[in-house]
Write an enzyme that holds these catalytic residues in place. Sequence first.
Site, mmCIF file in Angstrom:
data_model
loop_
_atom_site.group_PDB
_atom_site.id
_atom_site.type_symbol
_atom_site.label_atom_id
_atom_site.label_comp_id
_atom_site.label_asym_id
_atom_site.label_seq_id
_atom_site.Cartn_x
_atom_site.Cartn_y
_atom_site.Cartn_z
ATOM 1 C CG PHE A 185 -1.419 1.599 1.005
ATOM 2 C CD1 PHE A 185 -2.708 1.470 -0.257
ATOM 3 C CD2 PHE A 185 -1.352 2.035 1.987
ATOM 4 C CE1 PHE A 185 -3.229 1.932 0.159
ATOM 5 C CE2 PHE A 185 -2.770 3.221 1.756
ATOM 6 C CZ PHE A 185 -3.432 3.361 0.629
ATOM 7 C CG ASP B 261 5.701 3.746 1.684
ATOM 8 O OD1 ASP B 261 6.087 4.864 2.692
ATOM 9 O OD2 ASP B 261 4.444 3.309 0.993
ATOM 10 C CE LYS C 86 -1.262 6.009 7.699
ATOM 11 N NZ LYS C 86 -0.768 4.619 6.224
#
Length: 396
Positions: free
Chosen positions: A129, A216, A245
């Site tokens: 993702f 990532d 995040k």
Amino acid sequence: MTLPALMNTYGRLPVSFVRGEGVRLFDEQGKGYIDGISGIGVNALGHAHPGVTQAITEQAGKLLHTSNLYNVQRQQQLAESLRDASGMDNVFFANSGAEANEAAIKLARMHGHQRGIDIPHVVVMEQAFHGRTLATLTASGNRKIQAGFEPLVRGFIRAPFGDIDALESIANNNDSVAAVLLEPIQGEGGLHVLPEGFLKQLRELCDRNNWLLMLDEVQTGNGRTGKYFAYQHDGVLPDVLVTAKGLGNGLPIGACLAHGKAASLFHPGNHGSTFGGNPLACAAGQVVVDTLNTEQMRNQVSEVGNYLQNGLRERLADAQHVVEVRGRGLMVGIELSTPCAGLVKQALDQGLLINVTAERVVRLLPPLIISRQEVDALLDILCPLILQWPAQSDAA
Ligand SMILES: *Cc1c(COP(=O)(O)O)cnc(C)c1O
């Protein structure tokens, strides 16, 4: 008929929070909840962290935004702190994980073109993702995320996660690859952890083939796994590193970091962002990095994370339908043998916020400041629900 004012992009739980404190959130009725998901790995320092509140209040009273037409002191300072925390050379600031990944993909393509590759490819993983923009949804390994948005973006090759032989074979059969992009632990894809030693092997493979190694760490970064970045468990350095995040503790900020040859690819005009790295978001990010990049915090996350994982393993040991408890630090997944999305509502009713991903993996991303007592309280609610889940699964 009047449509709801919000576009129909989320199936939302029937609760609305009005305030938070540490690992707890409170709804409109004053009911308290233990936050086991931190707004999807965002509130690393918990809710209403006094240091963050003070930093952003002070900054808001002085200056919110000037744009990147000018030097931004806060941005410069945060870039230096991230460089110290990571060992990378420089930073581009964006406003989200997807945007920071876009910067990484653009770096990969520039690197490819510099190598004389006409159509440079990025190798990406199954179940990955990387976000919801067109390039990052194409990079993601989930058809549900892509369906309806064709044509997808060109220039990606898919490989199984954690399979070094598959990547060797791509290297041997394809000379259009510029980079490989992967998560050290797949979050949305079901909490999949790389095999021991994989990143070292991948680093060597990238060096041999002149691929950029791009990680990532939108979800695994900022202290989540017990190191500031997850690759630091493996003693390797990527060429490109993406995070977001937890970095702003709730203020929107993302970062793309580069090292070595990747750090001098961009020149003025190649990339940009109006908001990226604005003083307010950077003020929050500064508190996050200063607070989490300490030996004491890294150790605490490792210890409390082990305590959480061990607690789950002990209490769920006899459950036939629990396939595995896995993860690192405070990024933990509990894989069941049956779909278990219904557990989210059951936990909510009992005052615990969790998430289920990949249909049957309970995902826990509590604030990194969670104490052992708070972990106990979380386990007291969650484990009985998981233990009685199969009997309930028809009803849910
Ligand atoms: C959440 C996430 C993203 C996307 O971040 P946004 O801020 O939602 O754009 C990208 N990569 C990973 C690994 C993520 O967990």
